[in-house]
Design an enzyme around this catalytic site. Sequence first.
Site, PDB file in Angstrom:
ATOM      1  CD  GLU A 137      -2.885  -1.279   2.406  1.00 27.10           C
ATOM      2  OE1 GLU A 137      -2.636  -0.346   3.396  1.00 27.10           O
ATOM      3  OE2 GLU A 137      -3.749  -2.243   2.419  1.00 27.10           O
ATOM      4  CD  GLU A 244      -4.752  -7.665   2.155  1.00 24.04           C
ATOM      5  OE1 GLU A 244      -5.478  -7.178   2.540  1.00 24.04           O
ATOM      6  OE2 GLU A 244      -3.365  -7.715   1.830  1.00 24.04           O
TER       7      GLU A 244
HETATM    8  C1  HAH Z   1      -5.672  -4.662   4.185  1.00 22.65           C
HETATM    9  N1  HAH Z   1      -5.874  -2.956   3.878  1.00 22.65           N
HETATM   10  C2  HAH Z   1      -4.181  -4.957   4.448  1.00 22.65           C
HETATM   11  O1  HAH Z   1      -3.164  -5.255   3.670  1.00 22.65           O
HETATM   12  C3  HAH Z   1      -4.279  -6.188   5.740  1.00 22.65           C
HETATM   13  O2  HAH Z   1      -2.994  -6.286   6.240  1.00 22.65           O
HETATM   14  C4  HAH Z   1      -5.194  -5.881   6.699  1.00 22.65           C
HETATM   15  O3  HAH Z   1      -4.889  -6.966   7.641  1.00 22.65           O
HETATM   16  C5  HAH Z   1      -6.571  -5.721   6.081  1.00 22.65           C
HETATM   17  C6  HAH Z   1      -6.595  -4.949   4.991  1.00 22.65           C
HETATM   18  C7  HAH Z   1      -6.918  -2.841   3.217  1.00 22.65           C
HETATM   19  C8  HAH Z   1      -7.615  -1.452   3.271  1.00 22.65           C
HETATM   20  C9  HAH Z   1      -8.231  -0.939   2.358  1.00 22.65           C
HETATM   21  O4  HAH Z   1      -8.928  -2.029   1.834  1.00 22.65           O
HETATM   22  C10 HAH Z   1      -8.781   0.389   2.373  1.00 22.65           C
HETATM   23  C11 HAH Z   1      -8.371   1.092   3.336  1.00 22.65           C
HETATM   24  C12 HAH Z   1      -7.216   0.792   4.104  1.00 22.65           C
HETATM   25  C13 HAH Z   1      -6.815  -0.525   3.982  1.00 22.65           C
END
Ligand code: HAH
Length: 339
Positions: A137, A244
Amino acid sequence: MNRDTDQARALKELFEDDFLIGAAVNPRTIGTQENLLTRHFNCITAENEMKFINVHPEEDRYTFGDADRLADFARKHGMKMRGHTLVWHNQTSDWLFRSKSGELVDKATLFSRLKAHIDTVVKRYKNDIYAWDVVNEAIADEGESRLRSSLWTEIAGTEFIAEAFRYAHEADPNALLFYNDYNESHPHKRDKIVALLRSLLEQGVPIHGVGLQAHWNLYDPGLDDIRAAIEKYASLGLRLQLTELDLSLFRFDDRRTDLTSPPAELLELQAERYEAIFRLLQEYRASIDSVTFWGAADDYTWLDDFPVRGRKNWPFLFDERHQQKPAFHRIAGAFAAAD
Ligand code: HAH
């Protein structure tokens, strides 16, 4: 068609010629979901247990207990494992960026600490983990600036990304190294991710793939945008993994928190969309190596508290009692016919 729970084919078998099928797990779910996990999935990712703050809370102290337990589970059941994640702006220990007196450190100090971290973590799991999300990210969602502002960019500009990949490659030359992000199918962010990946490749950085988080919902992103994203990423010559996947029943900012069970018509829409998504993924099986869900069954999902706290969600193919949902049956029907 046989819809009996026990005789239906496992998800991992339906797609055995296409891609691995993974699930995010934690120390609780490897117990509560053990049967489901071992029957339908052939790969796991630690939901939180390998993140920086979990394994490296202080400079001289590593805490690998929970991460080791998950790696043991994978080994015991002959499952593959993905590593998540080495560099992120969240869930990262503050000490990494600061001197004893609390000032931000310089770039050289940050890089030597990062190298030590990556070296320790990646080497520890080199026999267990075949692919790492090296950077998570780093791209900004909105606006024209490419990178998200964070302590990483404040101290180290853009260079931390390439450095992290180099350190990971040195620590385990056999590991496949991924850049991972969400909103990966939205054209504006997609193009910025593509530009970053292209520049890493041009610099000769050891990067092997892109992780499409695929936190999607019933309405967004459109299948055309998902297809276009897959084609653009694949055209770089990189491997693709869905890292994910979950399909929320709600639009991102829907505030309703009153539902205690999933409405049948939404489960039907979810089933149609899961089938369409897996058909699309199968079309691109030459580029896609794995499809990991961010969980396994609806009794536990991070979406119950994100982005709306207390909004129960039902994003998976298995329900709260680990029974197959309409979406599972749709997929089983669509893909069993193919063999
Ligand atoms: C993810 N971010 C992460 O990669 C993971 O490590 C965590 O456990 C959950 C989600 C996703 C995310 C998003 O879809 C929107 C805004 C911020 C983060």
